[in-house]
Design an enzyme around this catalytic site. Structure first.
Site, PDB file in Angstrom:
ATOM      1  N   SER A   1     -10.609  26.534   9.546  1.00 12.13           N
ATOM      2  CA  SER A   1     -10.960  26.673  10.957  1.00 12.13           C
ATOM      3  C   SER A   1     -12.310  26.008  11.240  1.00 12.13           C
ATOM      4  O   SER A   1     -12.456  24.811  11.028  1.00 12.13           O
ATOM      5  CB  SER A   1     -10.938  28.153  11.348  1.00 12.13           C
ATOM      6  OG  SER A   1     -11.022  28.327  12.734  1.00 12.13           O
TER       7      SER A   1
ATOM      8  N   ASP B   1     -28.961  19.044  25.234  1.00 15.39           N
ATOM      9  CA  ASP B   1     -29.491  18.072  24.278  1.00 15.39           C
ATOM     10  C   ASP B   1     -28.864  18.253  22.901  1.00 15.39           C
ATOM     11  O   ASP B   1     -29.529  18.150  21.879  1.00 15.39           O
ATOM     12  CB  ASP B   1     -31.016  18.175  24.186  1.00 15.39           C
ATOM     13  CG  ASP B   1     -31.493  19.554  23.740  1.00 15.39           C
ATOM     14  OD1 ASP B   1     -30.663  20.485  23.673  1.00 15.39           O
ATOM     15  OD2 ASP B   1     -32.693  19.705  23.468  1.00 15.39           O
TER      16      ASP B   1
ATOM     17  N   HIS C   1      -2.570  30.152  12.266  1.00  9.60           N
ATOM     18  CA  HIS C   1      -3.916  29.664  11.975  1.00  9.60           C
ATOM     19  C   HIS C   1      -4.459  30.186  10.646  1.00  9.60           C
ATOM     20  O   HIS C   1      -5.296  29.528  10.024  1.00  9.60           O
ATOM     21  CB  HIS C   1      -4.852  30.069  13.115  1.00  9.60           C
ATOM     22  CG  HIS C   1      -6.228  29.525  13.018  1.00  9.60           C
ATOM     23  ND1 HIS C   1      -6.529  28.202  13.280  1.00  9.60           N
ATOM     24  CD2 HIS C   1      -7.405  30.122  12.681  1.00  9.60           C
ATOM     25  CE1 HIS C   1      -7.822  28.008  13.119  1.00  9.60           C
ATOM     26  NE2 HIS C   1      -8.372  29.158  12.754  1.00  9.60           N
TER      27      HIS C   1
END
Length: 428
Positions: free
Chosen positions: A143, A353, A406
């Site tokens: 993951s 940023d 998953h």
């Protein structure tokens, strides 16, 4: 570096000081912890290393007892390192209790800006050079750990003998908004599949949602269980047995009391364990920032994008829609483990940023053997995004499967690791 034993394995603790900001190697240091695991019969052998990069973000490495699943397979030929990524487990944890040591919310947000995949990989490189004498190692990224492995291939491929990725190939350039626009339809499919499997849960979930709409419940730990919080239990639906877990949770929701039907103590206790971020607050704080690249802020992306999908409004007629792996401002209101960190979370959401995490040119010239398990309809990581990235990394071999959800590396254990190792070795 004390060593100790469990049946069949020798464990060794490793503690390392690393720079908070790797651009300032002589600046503030934080602790990184990792647990070495080796089969007892091979404890003194010069084995290659495999480092496990945990999913998350914000979770410490799994604490294993014995050698279940993929770990048992790995120990047949590797010395395994279970890394607590910075801010988790025993690696200078970042929580509501510790973050005030940094100062105000701005100072906390500036601090947490150093807890993404780029810093984790730089930590790995310092650990690798200390433990292997400079030899490259294999990474297994589950993951979010796969996101870290993809950054590793971009930033420090010389440190890798091979990269194995399970359910964790990220988009190289998608903004968080793109990630969630792809995610909500998948979440809806998983919810529909759950109700098809357990049609009795349609009425059960509606009864709970209606009850909470009239009078939200404060759970024993102080978590305020609202309708939206209840819907977020859909995060279970991304795991192989998650639909079954959700079903058994719903069937015991109510008890009769002198004042009428009420949510049972047992239900409240289990929901509290499922929803509270007390054990892993970093997940909520930095989750959307793992998609931050460049000047565009994430700006509470999951919350904004959800407004584009009115079918997730629990007040509409029909089955209650569950949601999934999304973080919202209300988490920092309802969860007592997160309430003191709301301003910090707002500042991270506004940050503009973020350094870029992936280098497409370097990935296109990749020479590290890479294999990735891509789950056919993964609820947490978009399959289309993963396959697009797979095509962008030179030499990467994919195993696309609908056999697992998953959590395939946990549920499938040895078979998943066996298949990926065979792919990177050209044996399959």
């Amino acid at each position: 570096m004390p060593s100790y034993r469990q049946p069949g394995v020798v464990l060794t603790d490793h503690h390392l000081q690393v720079p908070l900001d790797h651009a300032q190697p002589d600046g503030e240091q934080i602790a990184v912890y990792a647990r070495e695991v080796v089969a007892t019969r091979q404890a003194g052998a010069p084995l290659p290393w495999l480092v496990y990069l945990q999913g998350g973000p914000g979770f410490g490495a799994n604490r294993f007892t014995g050698t279940p699943g993929w770990l048992g397979r790995a120990l047949k030929e590797f010395r395994v390192l279970l890394l607590d990524q910075r801010g988790t487990g025993r690696s200078t944890p970042a929580t509501r209790q510790t973050l005030p040591l940094r100062g105000d919310a701005k100072a906390q947000a500036d601090y947490l800006a150093h807890f993404r995949a780029d810093a984790i990989v730089q930590d790995c490189e310092l650990v690798r050079k200390r433990l292997t004498g400079g030899a490259p190692w294999t990474v297994l990224g589950q993951s979010f750990g796969g996101f870290c492995a993809t950054h590793y291939l971009s930033a420090a491929p010389e440190g890798l003998a091979a990269a194995l990725i399970t359910g964790g190939l990220p988009s190289l350039d998608a903004h968080a908004d793109d990630v969630y626009r792809a995610a909500y339809p998948r979440i809806a499919r998983k919810t529909a599949a759950h109700y098809a499997r357990y049609p009795q849960d349609v009425e059960r979930a509606r009864r709970i949602a209606d009850h909470l709409a009239e009078r939200p419940v404060t759970l024993p730990n102080g978590y305020r269980l609202t309708v939206e919080a209840f819907q977020s239990l859909g995060i279970l639906l991304g795991g192989g047995d998650g639909s079954h877990q959700l079903h058994y949770l719903l069937e015991d929701a109510f008890v009769r009391t002198p004042a009428g039907p009420a949510l049972s103590d047992a239900f409240q206790e289990e929901v509290q364990a499922r929803l509270s971020f007390a054990a892993h607050p970093l997940y909520a704080l930095v989750h959307e920032s793992i998609y931050g690249q460049g000047e565009r802020p994430t700006d509470w992306s999951a919350e904004r994008v959800r407004a584009e999908f009115p079918q997730f409004d629990a007040g509409r007629e029909g089955p209650v829609p569950f949601t999934g792996e999304t973080i919202h401002p209300w988490h920092f209101v309802e969860d007592p483990a997160l309430r003191p960190l709301r301003e910090t979370a707002d500042l991270l959401a506004a940050r503009n940023d973020w350094p870029r995490l992936y280098d497409p040119a370097r990935l296109a010239a990749n020479e590290v053997p890479v294999a990735a398990a891509v789950y056919h309809d993964d609820m947490y990581v978009d399959t289309a995004h993963s396959l697009e990235t797979a095509r962008s990394i030179r030499g990467l071999r994919t195993w696309v499967t609908d056999e697992f959800e998953h959590d395939g590396v946990r549920a499938g254990g040895p078979r998943v690791l066996d298949r990926l190792l065979a792919l990177v070795r050209d044996e399959a």
